[in-house]
Design a protein around this motif. Structure first.
Motif, mmCIF file in Angstrom:
data_model
loop_
_atom_site.group_PDB
_atom_site.id
_atom_site.type_symbol
_atom_site.label_atom_id
_atom_site.label_comp_id
_atom_site.label_asym_id
_atom_site.label_seq_id
_atom_site.Cartn_x
_atom_site.Cartn_y
_atom_site.Cartn_z
ATOM 1 N N MET A 102 -2.534 0.716 -3.043
ATOM 2 C CA MET A 102 -4.023 2.314 -2.491
ATOM 3 C C MET A 102 -3.055 2.506 -0.852
ATOM 4 N N CYS A 138 0.631 -1.006 0.046
ATOM 5 C CA CYS A 138 -0.468 -0.055 -0.050
ATOM 6 C C CYS A 138 0.437 0.978 -0.336
ATOM 7 N N ASP A 172 -7.653 -1.632 -6.301
ATOM 8 C CA ASP A 172 -7.484 -1.582 -5.573
ATOM 9 C C ASP A 172 -7.526 -3.392 -5.311
ATOM 10 N N TYR A 173 -6.338 -3.923 -4.306
ATOM 11 C CA TYR A 173 -5.818 -5.562 -3.915
ATOM 12 C C TYR A 173 -5.440 -6.183 -5.611
#
Length: 220
Positions: free
Chosen positions: A157, A122, A206-207
């Motif tokens: 993110m 992240c 995301d992810y």
């Protein structure tokens, strides 16, 4: 897998970007890593109750103070790579000595810490790791101990409504300086986002999985 990895390292692929490690040292560490993984998997297959080659480090459960009061909907956590890096910082001297002795390397040889997981790091973890690589941080090659390596340069993110506890001890050699650098990182997210490593980089879904592939957000 071992043969393929050795061929890549010999060809200059998959080695730490700093380029400070001789090929022979990197290959010794690569072989040692595969041997260690093999032993851990064999212990797991036997349902062993103890693992000689495995350390479980959970700072949020033992030793890291949690914030007692948080607004509704706000959580707190310590991401996996921060837990790993915190453990290395706490045992830096003995673990480095053990590694160079086992691999028959010079006392100031850099030991590679290959950091990888299911997802890309992240924005906060990437920022902490960037600081830890410089100015005497844990993974600054100038220290002659460890060098952090990620196979992917992608950054994920920044998590809203999440308090992230970080491996502050990786940022500097003294607690006071480490605390100041941690505060600077925190303020950067609020006051100077343009200076973040993630700023201006390609958007990562995301992810996203820990790979350079642009389609990594699609687990299929």
């Amino acid at each position: 897998m071992r043969a393929a990895a050795r061929a890549e390292v010999t060809a200059g692929i998959g080695r730490p970007s700093e380029g400070a490690l001789p090929v022979d040292s990197t290959l010794r560490q690569l072989d040692d890593a595969f041997d260690t993984l093999s032993r851990v998997l064999q212990d797991a297959a036997r349902a062993a109750s103890t693992f000689d080659d495995l350390v479980v480090h959970t700072p949020m459960q033992d030793g890291t103070p949690k914030l007692p009061l948080l607004p509704d909907g706000v959580t707190q956590t310590m991401h996996a790579e921060q837990c790993i890096e915190s453990a290395i910082a706490q045992h830096a001297a003995p673990w480095h000595c053990e590694a160079v002795a086992r691999l028959d390397l010079p006392a100031d040889a850099l030991i590679v810490v290959p950091m990888a997981g299911r997802f890309v790091p992240c924005a906060a973890c990437a920022e902490v790791e960037a600081q830890s690589r410089t100015q005497g941080g844990l993974f600054d090659p100038a220290n002659g101990k460890f060098v952090l390596h990620r196979s992917s340069q992608r950054i994920g993110m920044a998590f809203a409504n999440e308090v992230q506890h970080i491996a502050q001890s990786t940022l500097a050699s003294t607690p006071e300086l480490a605390a100041r650098r941690a505060q600077v990182i925190a303020e950067r997210f609020v006051d100077a986002p343009q200076s973040l490593r993630a700023y201006g980089q390609p958007v990562v879904p995301d992810y996203s999985l820990d790979t350079e592939s642009e389609s990594s957000g699609d687990e299929s």
